[in-house]
Motif scaffolding. Sequence first.
Motif, PDB file in Angstrom:
ATOM      1  N   GLN A   1     -41.208 -62.307 -36.408  1.00 55.04           N
ATOM      2  CA  GLN A   1     -41.836 -61.899 -37.742  1.00 55.04           C
ATOM      3  C   GLN A   1     -42.806 -60.942 -37.854  1.00 55.04           C
ATOM      4  O   GLN A   1     -42.834 -60.152 -38.697  1.00 55.04           O
ATOM      5  N   ALA A   2     -44.083 -61.310 -36.978  1.00 55.90           N
ATOM      6  CA  ALA A   2     -44.962 -60.569 -36.956  1.00 55.90           C
ATOM      7  C   ALA A   2     -44.679 -59.399 -36.341  1.00 55.90           C
ATOM      8  O   ALA A   2     -45.105 -58.106 -36.899  1.00 55.90           O
ATOM      9  N   VAL A   3     -43.845 -58.987 -35.517  1.00 54.59           N
ATOM     10  CA  VAL A   3     -43.479 -57.843 -34.850  1.00 54.59           C
ATOM     11  C   VAL A   3     -43.058 -56.756 -36.113  1.00 54.59           C
ATOM     12  O   VAL A   3     -43.629 -55.515 -36.005  1.00 54.59           O
ATOM     13  N   PHE A   4     -42.323 -57.333 -37.000  1.00 56.76           N
ATOM     14  CA  PHE A   4     -41.720 -56.550 -37.980  1.00 56.76           C
ATOM     15  C   PHE A   4     -42.770 -56.440 -39.230  1.00 56.76           C
ATOM     16  O   PHE A   4     -43.010 -55.269 -39.771  1.00 56.76           O
ATOM     17  N   SER A   5     -43.323 -57.588 -39.652  1.00 58.95           N
ATOM     18  CA  SER A   5     -44.178 -57.561 -41.075  1.00 58.95           C
ATOM     19  C   SER A   5     -45.644 -56.837 -40.850  1.00 58.95           C
ATOM     20  O   SER A   5     -46.102 -56.077 -41.434  1.00 58.95           O
ATOM     21  N   TRP A   6     -46.205 -57.234 -39.444  1.00 57.35           N
ATOM     22  CA  TRP A   6     -47.617 -56.593 -39.404  1.00 57.35           C
ATOM     23  C   TRP A   6     -47.774 -55.545 -38.948  1.00 57.35           C
ATOM     24  O   TRP A   6     -48.740 -54.697 -39.166  1.00 57.35           O
ATOM     25  N   ALA A   7     -46.792 -54.703 -38.386  1.00 58.28           N
ATOM     26  CA  ALA A   7     -46.787 -53.395 -38.021  1.00 58.28           C
ATOM     27  C   ALA A   7     -46.716 -52.459 -38.890  1.00 58.28           C
ATOM     28  O   ALA A   7     -47.061 -51.337 -38.505  1.00 58.28           O
ATOM     29  N   THR A   8     -45.959 -52.549 -39.713  1.00 56.57           N
ATOM     30  CA  THR A   8     -45.657 -51.484 -40.739  1.00 56.57           C
ATOM     31  C   THR A   8     -46.834 -50.578 -41.351  1.00 56.57           C
ATOM     32  O   THR A   8     -46.528 -49.322 -41.140  1.00 56.57           O
ATOM     33  N   PRO A   9     -47.965 -51.256 -41.701  1.00 57.44           N
ATOM     34  CA  PRO A   9     -49.027 -50.306 -41.985  1.00 57.44           C
ATOM     35  C   PRO A   9     -49.389 -49.355 -40.937  1.00 57.44           C
ATOM     36  O   PRO A   9     -49.582 -48.187 -41.383  1.00 57.44           O
TER      37      PRO A   9
ATOM     38  N   PRO B   1     -47.549 -49.803 -32.664  1.00 55.04           N
ATOM     39  CA  PRO B   1     -48.109 -51.347 -33.003  1.00 55.04           C
ATOM     40  C   PRO B   1     -47.487 -52.405 -32.534  1.00 55.04           C
ATOM     41  O   PRO B   1     -47.684 -53.460 -32.435  1.00 55.04           O
ATOM     42  N   GLN B   2     -45.975 -52.222 -32.783  1.00 57.78           N
ATOM     43  CA  GLN B   2     -44.959 -53.406 -32.589  1.00 57.78           C
ATOM     44  C   GLN B   2     -45.113 -53.794 -31.000  1.00 57.78           C
ATOM     45  O   GLN B   2     -45.199 -55.237 -31.047  1.00 57.78           O
ATOM     46  N   ILE B   3     -45.377 -52.884 -30.177  1.00 57.21           N
ATOM     47  CA  ILE B   3     -45.400 -53.079 -28.740  1.00 57.21           C
ATOM     48  C   ILE B   3     -46.644 -54.099 -28.648  1.00 57.21           C
ATOM     49  O   ILE B   3     -46.628 -55.065 -27.968  1.00 57.21           O
ATOM     50  N   LEU B   4     -47.781 -53.596 -29.239  1.00 56.10           N
ATOM     51  CA  LEU B   4     -49.101 -54.290 -29.181  1.00 56.10           C
ATOM     52  C   LEU B   4     -49.038 -55.624 -29.571  1.00 56.10           C
ATOM     53  O   LEU B   4     -49.404 -56.683 -29.056  1.00 56.10           O
TER      54      LEU B   4
END
Length: 733
Positions: free
Chosen positions: A319-327, A372-375
């Motif tokens: 979930q985090a990979v998709f929702s937090w990385a967007t900005p 961002p997603q990788i991090l």
Amino acid sequence: MHNPEYQSVSTVPDPDNVTGQTVVALIGNPNTGKSTVFNGLTGLKQKTANYPGVTVERHTGTIDVGGRPVTLVDLPGTYALSAQSPDEMVAIDVLLGHVESLDRPKAILAVADATNLRRNLFLVTQLAELEIPIVLAVNMVDLAKKKGITTDCAQLAQALGIQIVPIVASSRGGLEPLIEALATAIHGRPPKRTILLPEVHAAAEELWHKLDTAGRHLTPYEVERALIDAHGAAERRFELIAGEPVFAEFQDLRTRLSTGSSLAAMEAKARYDLIDRLLENVETRSEPKMTFGDHLDRVTNRPVISVLLFVLVMATVFQAVFSWATPLMDLIDGTAGYLNDIITDTLPDGALTSLLTDGVIAGVGSVVIFLPQILILFAFIIFLEDSGYMPRVAFMADRMMRSVGLSGQSFIPMLSSYACAVPGIMATRVIPERRDRIATMLAAPLMTCSARLPVYALLISAFVPERYFLSGLLNLQGLVLLGLYLLGILGGIFTALLLKKTALNGPTPTFLIELPPYRLPNFRSVLIKLLAKAKIFLTRAGTVIFTVAVLIWSLAYFPRPQPILDDYDNRRSVAEASLQGDVLDRRLAEIEQLETSALLEQSLLGRTGRFVTPVFAPLGWDWKISTAVIAGFPAREVVIAILGTIYAVGDAENNENALVNRLRSARHPDGSIVFTLPVVVGLLIFYAFCLQCVATIAVLYRETNGWRWPLFAWTYMTALGYAGAWIAYRIGS
Ligand SMILES: Nc1nc2c(ncn2[C@@H]2O[C@H](COP(=O)(O)OP(=O)(O)OP(=O)(O)O)[C@@H](O)[C@H]2O)c(=O)[nH]1
Ligand SMILES: [Mg+2]
């Protein structure tokens, strides 16, 4: 205090000093902080984490000891000198001077966990038999203090005849005195040796003498260890050097010496008796209290809860990979678009502009956007590793792994492969049995590594709608990603099962792992590790991916035959003469797009693409996808840079920067959509299974000592991926 059990023994013949370096070996039980000490002393950044078996090969660094350079060797952890698994063998080989390019150590820097001194001293007292001066760093005194454990280091030092320095490696406490102690030790004398089993010792000396006169060279110490450690590395070495008849005699001797129990058990008992006497007046412990971690373990180690917890943790990650990385991703995308605009506005139309925008920005940019997603993924992995959760998952997974003929010991390598299969395959060195090791190595590349993440993320964000469930708690894109990770796990488990039932048939191994205490990861060290990951990713984007993007761009841009250009210029003139206004604009845009496609079709890339297309035609792929997949063979994430460049060169309207949008609107020449659902699902399955990674193939070659297994792995995984994509395409259409 003079211990009567210490007696002086003759010294080992001087080890051959090949390179003239002063070597100090860093050794201790697993997870005691050796690599943390190593990093603190050398300034290097070897991996550290809160579970046993993090370091699996030797790493060297240089430190300044009293104005002289000293080579410090960080070693895999080991509980004893009776090596069983390849990683433990590394440690022993270094200590005995069996490594070609490395001299035998002049001193040993042993690291012990202050909260578990009794068990740690088992190895330390064994090291004291090697005739090498020792400095003992008693680490994690911060934790010992919290637990109410105090150690009288001075008294212990005197009893053992070695120097002892209390340290807190994670905050660099005590490293200065440690270096001073090393300076003395390098020129000092080894501790006096305690003979624990006098009869075995005498028998070993006798046997050694016999061998030595026969011209077969081992040390008395090696003969003794070979006798004690049945089935260990020392025994194998003995067999090799002594030869068959002597080996039979040796086995008889061992049977005669074992009185009631094995020699190893006799040694262990004698050693622990010695340690208990040593510690009697040295260590005081207050009543053990239940810590928060202990309470947590009580709850989380229950079978059902542990599985639920694991699923919850995994789901949170995706979930985090998709929702937090967007900005952040939007920011990178915006910057790329901005750069693109500047270039197209300031430079004239032509090859240079195309190289910069379609080659560099579209190619490298489409990969960098996934940073961002990788991090976020790595932040979770580092947190799980440092908290002590990893070995608990391995423990939980033990039963499941047993059903496929492996054990929990294979699970940590498989979990490590989420970051990258290369360290995952290296981590299999903790597995003693070769069969189990190879089965795990072949399962590891099927786990979803971080290079697959951009490929998945690109296709998911392009083709899976952004839909939320449970009032925003779950999103469809995250669920699809979770599904792909599960597919990888299933693929890995199936592979292990297949191998363990056929070529690598053998008994299921036993699994023992020490559960370290839960620890709250240090924010600073997580951040440092994360920055290191970002640096690796960006360096790759700036070198490998940049080169590939430029190369692919030139293949896609050249040649530009005059007849085609003339033909479209003609069409433009005709349109301009006969049409006006909006209609003309639309017609001109259409001509532009047709021209771009025609040029791409007959470019070097387009022509080569047509050769490979038939191979992938049964999967519904056009020449662009086929070419990108083939050219992405050395490293799977490169496929994105290639798609980015191909679609940018093939897109006349340069305003649409995001690759996602270009993929959505991609059409076949007949106007039908390229990325239909069956094609997308097929691509995802192909990337879940295929082995598009030269680094993995190379490490498989190195770790299995040959081409057999890497070739098998590549063929097998590619076939699996192809078959999966074909089935998806067939069913879908
Ligand atoms: N609280 C505390 N934690 C420490 C200290 N030294 C190391 N650690 C932590 O202990 C864990 C293990 O450290 P490593 O350096 O990876 O241990 P290692 O001995 O190299 O482990 P292996 O390579 O698996 O044998 C890490 O999470 C460190 O951050 C210390 O002095 N105090
Ligand atoms: Mg280590």
